[in-house]
Design an enzyme around this catalytic site. Structure first.
Site, short mmCIF file in Angstrom:
data_model
loop_
_atom_site.label_atom_id
_atom_site.label_comp_id
_atom_site.label_asym_id
_atom_site.label_seq_id
_atom_site.Cartn_x
_atom_site.Cartn_y
_atom_site.Cartn_z
N LYS A 190 64.89 -29.16 -121.64
CA LYS A 190 64.88 -27.34 -122.19
C LYS A 190 65.90 -27.02 -121.94
CE LYS A 190 62.10 -22.94 -121.64
NZ LYS A 190 63.47 -22.68 -121.50
N ASP B 46 99.84 -26.16 -149.40
CA ASP B 46 99.27 -26.45 -149.23
C ASP B 46 98.58 -28.03 -150.23
OD1 ASP B 46 99.68 -24.02 -150.38
OD2 ASP B 46 101.44 -24.18 -152.01
N ARG C 28 64.30 -14.96 -131.94
CA ARG C 28 62.74 -15.05 -131.98
C ARG C 28 61.97 -14.27 -132.22
NH1 ARG C 28 58.94 -14.77 -127.97
NH2 ARG C 28 57.24 -16.18 -127.83
#
Length: 244
Positions: free
Chosen positions: A107, A39, A128
């Protein structure tokens, strides 16, 4: 900046500790820490998340549900996602530069995505789609990416474009376990992002590589824009792990 980064590293350590404790308790039935210590670790993690405004996507405080959709919802882009020109010719690059300083980058071969942030939180992730005008809402799977910030310490609304990818290392391991192997990481990434079951997508260890800030912030150069994106993502970047 250094103070925030040190807090992020502490958060990563806490996440690893909590996950290890969860596995020992729930799977192995052999607890490795007391309930009190557990905890304390969770409370400390929550406190750091509040102080930094950052929540890592694998944080135990933000358990991503195994959401299953019947279909993907169509979403219109705020700006058309046009295809960029490409070349393998140095002469073409020199003509494009025209003597100016330019920024060149690799790329990435994956699935192009747009992430929308508002009020410091990830609000929507979109593919896209058709001709870069209408995409598909894939927020449920993008939330399971290894390095997508669910929250950022910036309240302004902004959109980021980037590539959803799978590393070659993870691709080879994941592909070996598939009944119908893929021929390239790009195909595996694209199929994984568009899955209706986010729990299945999470197994593919996808990553997001940002390359463009769609929203117009007052940056004088592309370099300043990329520095902004790098800062936001570096605050929330998780250590890349192997397939588990």
């Amino acid at each position: 900046m250094d103070d925030i980064l040190s807090k992020i590293e502490l958060m990563r350590g806490l996440i690893a500790t909590i996950k290890k404790a969860d596995t020992a308790y729930f799977r192995d039935d052999r607890p490795i820490m007391s309930d009190r210590d557990y905890d304390v670790a969770v409370d400390l993690l929550k406190n750091l998340e509040q102080k930094t405004g950052v929540v890592l996507s694998d944080s135990p405080t933000q358990k991503v549900p195994g959401e299953i959709l019947e279909s993907l919802t169509e979403v219109r882009h705020t700006r058309p996602m046009l295809s960029a020109g490409k070349t393998k010719s140095i002469d073409d690059l020199l003509r494009f530069a025209e003597g100016r300083d330019v920024v060149l980058s690799w790329k990435m071969d994956g699935l192009t995505l747009v992430l929308r942030y508002g009020g410091g939180q990830l609000q929507q992730a979109i593919t896209r789609g058709r001709e870069g005008i209408i995409g598909e809402d894939v927020t449920h799977t993008v939330r399971t990416f290894l390095n997508v910030p669910l929250t950022v310490p910036t309240k302004e609304s902004f959109e980021v474009r980037g590539e959803g990818v799978i590393s070659w290392e993870n691709f080879k391991i994941i592909n070996a376990g598939l009944e119908e192997p893929y021929t390239h990481p790009r195909n595996l990434a694209a199929g994984s992002v568009r899955k209706l079951d986010s729990a299945e997508s999470k197994k593919r260890l996808l990553e997001f590589k940002a390359f463009d800030l769609v929203t117009e912030f007052p940056f004088a150069t592309k370099t300043e824009q990329l520095d902004f994106l790098s800062e936001k993502q570096s605050l929330c970047r998780q250590k890349r792990g192997g397939y588990r």
